[in-house]
Write a protein that holds these residues in place. Sequence first.
Motif, PDB file in Angstrom:
ATOM      1  N   ILE A  65      -8.956  -5.011 -17.096  1.00 51.73           N
ATOM      2  CA  ILE A  65      -8.735  -4.335 -15.823  1.00 51.73           C
ATOM      3  C   ILE A  65     -10.051  -4.011 -15.120  1.00 51.73           C
ATOM      4  N   PHE A  66     -11.117  -3.776 -15.887  1.00 50.28           N
ATOM      5  CA  PHE A  66     -12.415  -3.473 -15.269  1.00 50.28           C
ATOM      6  C   PHE A  66     -12.924  -4.669 -14.476  1.00 50.28           C
ATOM      7  N   THR A  67     -12.813  -5.840 -15.044  1.00 46.74           N
ATOM      8  CA  THR A  67     -13.339  -7.021 -14.350  1.00 46.74           C
ATOM      9  C   THR A  67     -12.431  -7.440 -13.200  1.00 46.74           C
ATOM     10  N   ILE A  68     -11.140  -7.117 -13.276  1.00 50.66           N
ATOM     11  CA  ILE A  68     -10.261  -7.358 -12.135  1.00 50.66           C
ATOM     12  C   ILE A  68     -10.627  -6.415 -10.993  1.00 50.66           C
ATOM     13  N   ARG A  69     -10.758  -5.156 -11.327  1.00 53.72           N
ATOM     14  CA  ARG A  69     -11.025  -4.111 -10.327  1.00 53.72           C
ATOM     15  C   ARG A  69     -12.332  -4.378  -9.582  1.00 53.72           C
ATOM     16  N   GLU A  70     -13.335  -4.876 -10.263  1.00 56.96           N
ATOM     17  CA  GLU A  70     -14.658  -5.036  -9.651  1.00 56.96           C
ATOM     18  C   GLU A  70     -15.073  -6.502  -9.585  1.00 56.96           C
ATOM     19  N   TRP A 106      -5.463  -9.590  -6.439  1.00 62.18           N
ATOM     20  CA  TRP A 106      -5.078  -9.996  -7.786  1.00 62.18           C
ATOM     21  C   TRP A 106      -3.576  -9.823  -7.977  1.00 62.18           C
ATOM     22  N   LEU A 107      -3.045  -8.701  -7.506  1.00 63.89           N
ATOM     23  CA  LEU A 107      -1.629  -8.408  -7.676  1.00 63.89           C
ATOM     24  C   LEU A 107      -0.766  -9.440  -6.952  1.00 63.89           C
ATOM     25  N   ASP A 108      -1.184  -9.848  -5.769  1.00 60.15           N
ATOM     26  CA  ASP A 108      -0.432 -10.861  -5.032  1.00 60.15           C
ATOM     27  C   ASP A 108      -0.402 -12.190  -5.777  1.00 60.15           C
ATOM     28  N   ARG A 109      -1.477 -12.492  -6.501  1.00 56.85           N
ATOM     29  CA  ARG A 109      -1.550 -13.758  -7.235  1.00 56.85           C
ATOM     30  C   ARG A 109      -0.884 -13.680  -8.601  1.00 56.85           C
ATOM     31  N   ASN A 110      -0.735 -12.452  -9.146  1.00 61.68           N
ATOM     32  CA  ASN A 110      -0.281 -12.302 -10.529  1.00 61.68           C
ATOM     33  C   ASN A 110       0.823 -11.244 -10.648  1.00 61.68           C
ATOM     34  N   PRO A 111       1.925 -11.400  -9.921  1.00 61.97           N
ATOM     35  CA  PRO A 111       2.944 -10.330  -9.912  1.00 61.97           C
ATOM     36  C   PRO A 111       3.618 -10.119 -11.259  1.00 61.97           C
ATOM     37  N   ASP A 112       3.581 -11.104 -12.133  1.00 64.97           N
ATOM     38  CA  ASP A 112       4.293 -10.988 -13.411  1.00 64.97           C
ATOM     39  C   ASP A 112       3.361 -10.744 -14.592  1.00 64.97           C
ATOM     40  N   ASP A 113       2.092 -10.493 -14.328  1.00 67.54           N
ATOM     41  CA  ASP A 113       1.141 -10.252 -15.407  1.00 67.54           C
ATOM     42  C   ASP A 113       1.451  -8.930 -16.097  1.00 67.54           C
ATOM     43  N   GLU A 114       1.054  -8.819 -17.364  1.00 69.74           N
ATOM     44  CA  GLU A 114       1.318  -7.597 -18.119  1.00 69.74           C
ATOM     45  C   GLU A 114       0.613  -6.383 -17.530  1.00 69.74           C
ATOM     46  N   ILE A 136      -1.682  -1.865 -12.376  1.00 62.91           N
ATOM     47  CA  ILE A 136      -2.494  -2.093 -11.178  1.00 62.91           C
ATOM     48  C   ILE A 136      -1.742  -1.654  -9.931  1.00 62.91           C
ATOM     49  N   ARG A 137      -0.433  -1.882  -9.874  1.00 68.51           N
ATOM     50  CA  ARG A 137       0.361  -1.410  -8.732  1.00 68.51           C
ATOM     51  C   ARG A 137       0.294   0.106  -8.618  1.00 68.51           C
ATOM     52  N   ALA A 138       0.385   0.813  -9.752  1.00 69.04           N
ATOM     53  CA  ALA A 138       0.305   2.273  -9.722  1.00 69.04           C
ATOM     54  C   ALA A 138      -1.060   2.734  -9.238  1.00 69.04           C
ATOM     55  N   GLU A 139      -2.123   2.085  -9.708  1.00 71.75           N
ATOM     56  CA  GLU A 139      -3.467   2.465  -9.279  1.00 71.75           C
ATOM     57  C   GLU A 139      -3.657   2.231  -7.789  1.00 71.75           C
ATOM     58  N   LEU A 140      -3.153   1.112  -7.302  1.00 70.51           N
ATOM     59  CA  LEU A 140      -3.315   0.802  -5.884  1.00 70.51           C
ATOM     60  C   LEU A 140      -2.478   1.717  -5.008  1.00 70.51           C
ATOM     61  N   THR A 141      -1.335   2.166  -5.509  1.00 72.38           N
ATOM     62  CA  THR A 141      -0.469   3.069  -4.754  1.00 72.38           C
ATOM     63  C   THR A 141      -1.068   4.468  -4.649  1.00 72.38           C
TER      64      THR A 141
END
Length: 248
Positions: free
Chosen positions: A6-11, A206-214, A219-224
């Motif tokens: 998640i760190f490397t996704i976020r940044e 990332w979320l748009d590209r990977n909606p079914d990732d674990e 990530i949706r909660a963090e973005l919300t």
Amino acid sequence: MDLPRIFTIRESSHRVHNPITTDKLATLGRALDPEPGTRVLDLASGSGELLCIWARDHRITGTGVDISTVFTEKARARAAELGVADRVDFVHGDAAGYIADEPVDLAACIGATWIGGGAAGTVELLSHSLRPGGVMLIGEPYWRRQPPDQDTLEACHAVSESDFRPLPELIEQFGSLGYDVVEMVLADQDSWDRYRAAQWLNLRRWLDRNPDDELSAEIRAELTEGPARYARYEREYLGWGIFALMGR
């Protein structure tokens, strides 16, 4: 041995993994004005921006150590992009406890003082790699305003108010450890915005590209929740700076 994904996704788009801009890193370089050939050790070096731009602008040499395979590869790519791969190298490894084979002129840990258990422990760790009369760089948070409640503490990644200090007390702490503060470059709210807001765009893309990732629910909660929490708490209460120290 690596950072959680998640760190490397976020940044993923960040060149600097702290609330400081590349321009402010350049400002610090101009202020310190290291001589060509200055040897630098950067612990928890992230994507290597400090070493790379200082190698380009000031012809320093150096080594960066970071636990992230993704960021280490980005650092190597950045060195090649700027034509400084012959001057700086990047090691994938745990920076905690890392000591240079030979004393360096400048030793840094910018925004990762957990590798030494806090600022004091990180100063001690860096001192083992620094030559007498050398310069140490510490990147560390501080309270811009006194946090009023537990919600503010937790939103600023603190358990108690004592986890961070107000800026004058942080500077006094360095003095109590036997160091003079000889320069500093502080983040401002725009620096924080560029750091945090860029994370939100990274997360959304990332979320748009990977909606079914674990990780998608986390990530949706963090973005919300994250943007408003940042604006309410972290942006208002938490400062951050890089402090240049020299032993007394």
